[in-house]
Design a protein around this motif. Structure first.
Motif, mmCIF file in Angstrom:
data_model
loop_
_atom_site.group_PDB
_atom_site.id
_atom_site.type_symbol
_atom_site.label_atom_id
_atom_site.label_comp_id
_atom_site.label_asym_id
_atom_site.label_seq_id
_atom_site.Cartn_x
_atom_site.Cartn_y
_atom_site.Cartn_z
ATOM 1 N N LEU A 102 27.193 18.722 -24.210
ATOM 2 C CA LEU A 102 28.378 18.164 -23.520
ATOM 3 C C LEU A 102 27.853 17.987 -22.090
ATOM 4 C CD1 LEU A 102 31.510 18.850 -23.486
ATOM 5 C CD2 LEU A 102 30.985 20.852 -22.365
ATOM 6 N N GLU B 230 37.010 19.430 -17.500
ATOM 7 C CA GLU B 230 37.893 18.407 -17.919
ATOM 8 C C GLU B 230 37.170 17.821 -18.904
ATOM 9 O OE1 GLU B 230 41.128 15.648 -17.793
ATOM 10 O OE2 GLU B 230 40.839 17.673 -17.288
ATOM 11 N N ARG C 62 35.071 19.207 -21.035
ATOM 12 C CA ARG C 62 35.367 20.539 -22.256
ATOM 13 C C ARG C 62 36.873 20.508 -22.864
ATOM 14 N NH1 ARG C 62 31.587 24.288 -22.107
ATOM 15 N NH2 ARG C 62 31.296 24.194 -20.028
ATOM 16 N N ARG C 63 37.700 20.490 -21.973
ATOM 17 C CA ARG C 63 39.099 20.547 -22.303
ATOM 18 C C ARG C 63 39.692 19.472 -23.100
ATOM 19 N NH1 ARG C 63 44.003 19.120 -20.693
ATOM 20 N NH2 ARG C 63 43.139 17.377 -18.894
ATOM 21 N N ARG C 64 39.387 18.317 -22.719
ATOM 22 C CA ARG C 64 39.982 16.980 -23.377
ATOM 23 C C ARG C 64 39.612 16.894 -24.731
ATOM 24 N NH1 ARG C 64 41.991 13.220 -19.378
ATOM 25 N NH2 ARG C 64 42.074 11.678 -21.210
ATOM 26 N N THR C 65 40.738 16.517 -25.638
ATOM 27 C CA THR C 65 40.347 16.250 -26.846
ATOM 28 C C THR C 65 40.948 14.761 -27.113
ATOM 29 O OG1 THR C 65 42.632 17.076 -27.705
ATOM 30 C CG2 THR C 65 40.513 18.468 -27.916
ATOM 31 N N ASP C 66 41.705 14.066 -26.244
ATOM 32 C CA ASP C 66 42.151 12.849 -26.570
ATOM 33 C C ASP C 66 41.357 11.895 -25.466
ATOM 34 O OD1 ASP C 66 43.299 14.305 -24.229
ATOM 35 O OD2 ASP C 66 44.624 12.467 -23.988
ATOM 36 N N PHE C 67 40.836 10.606 -26.170
ATOM 37 C CA PHE C 67 40.132 9.825 -25.387
ATOM 38 C C PHE C 67 40.499 8.563 -25.810
ATOM 39 C CE2 PHE C 67 37.270 13.559 -25.793
ATOM 40 C CZ PHE C 67 36.893 13.958 -24.398
ATOM 41 N N GLY D 127 34.669 9.485 -23.504
ATOM 42 C CA GLY D 127 34.517 9.822 -25.291
ATOM 43 C C GLY D 127 33.362 9.049 -25.932
ATOM 44 N N LEU E 35 30.506 11.312 -25.401
ATOM 45 C CA LEU E 35 30.314 12.459 -26.048
ATOM 46 C C LEU E 35 29.937 12.206 -27.614
ATOM 47 C CD1 LEU E 35 33.627 14.071 -24.806
ATOM 48 C CD2 LEU E 35 31.464 15.366 -24.678
ATOM 49 N N ARG E 36 30.333 11.204 -28.082
ATOM 50 C CA ARG E 36 29.861 10.633 -29.331
ATOM 51 C C ARG E 36 28.388 10.516 -29.570
ATOM 52 N NH1 ARG E 36 34.617 7.567 -28.853
ATOM 53 N NH2 ARG E 36 33.476 5.785 -28.565
#
Length: 299
Positions: free
Chosen positions: A62, A80, A82-87, A97, A100-101
């Protein structure tokens, strides 16, 4: 494949046939290699690593992704990310995003890297540039996993532009890119006695110098550096995120060190390797802090 800074690699070539060994002998490089090895050994020896190494690996991934995204212009706070799930499909969310991928993908590609580094680079670019997921694909009328355009997942062709605003160095043409990528692949497949740090720095530096893809070259270059560090045996659990260290040293220092590598001078190349070594050490410091927090029950 890279030499193992914590062991040995099988059937290495003779040093006279190994240009990476020559780089390892540049002034100051041995000191960087030694400092990195000692730092990595210390964090691997932390008592938390005996029972909670998976948690450290996850946190390193992360934090490494956050650092890599920051160098590509999306400097978000860790919480931020860590919290976000929408990219989203553009701008800073897309960059985060993609980072992270890539961080999640890097450790899954080791066996392929040993057989075909170029296939892995194509895969990394596909992962980074293909967009966020099923919703964005559906919105664009594409099937899941289908790239948005034909430039994704392959080196650029003659005349195709490159979107890499951080790196303003002269851009090699497509023929030079193809030739140098082939040379890099051959070098990696031949094996080397050079320390992992040297190999990782060269892979990282070459990819940034070449910018072989239309987009996401910095993200891909840093992911490839991570793959070398993992696969070499220096950082097999991927707990020493060099991306954190590159970001902490700052974008200006990163670009200046890269310019040294591109210059091809012994001093410039040695300075780039030392810069990459310092990045690993700062990644070690980050994961040591994670270990300490886990030990205190604060994370």
């Amino acid at each position: 494949m890279a030499g193992n800074s914590r062991g040995t690699s099988p059937a290495p070539p003779k040093a006279s046939d190994d240009p990476l060994v020559t780089l390892a002998s540049l002034p100051g490089v041995a000191d960087s290699v030694d400092s990195v090895r000692k730092g990595v050994d210390r964090v691997y020896g932390h008592r938390v690593m005996r029972r909670r190494s998976n948690e450290v690996t996850s946190e390193a991934a992360l934090r490494g992704a956050r650092g890599s995204a920051a160098l590509s212009g999306a400097d978000w706070a860790l919480e931020e990310v860590r919290r976000r799930t929408d990219f989203g499909v553009e701008g800073e969310p897309r960059t985060v995003g993609a980072a992270l991928r890539l961080s999640a993908e890097a450790g899954q590609l080791l066996s392929v890297w040993r057989q075909s580094p170029l296939r892995v680079l194509a895969r990394l670019h596909l992962v980074a540039a293909s967009g966020g997921g099923r919703s964005s694909e559906a919105a664009e009328g594409r099937h899941p996993g289908e790239p948005a355009d034909e430039t994704v997942g392959r080196p650029r062709l003659a005349g195709e532009p490159v979107d890499e605003p951080l790196i303003e160095l002269a851009l090699p043409d497509a023929d030079e890119v193809a030739g140098r990528l082939d040379g890099l692949s051959r070098l990696l497949l031949a094996g080397t006695e050079a320390p992992a740090l040297v190999t990782a720095a060269v892979v990282h530096g070459e990819l940034l110098a070449l910018r072989p893809f239309a987009t996401c070259n910095g993200l891909v270059a840093r992911a490839a550096e991570r793959i070398v560090l993992i696969g070499s045996g220096l950082d097999p659990k991927s707990i020493c995120p060099a991306e954190v260290g590159h970001a902490e040293q700052g974008r200006a220092a990163y670009v200046a060190a890269l310019e040294g590598y591109v210059s091809g001078t012994p001093e410039g190349v040695a300075a780039w390797i030392a810069h990459c070594g310092r990045a690993v050490e700062l990644g070690v410091r980050e994961s040591t802090a994670v270990c300490e927090a886990l030990q205190r029950g604060a994370a």
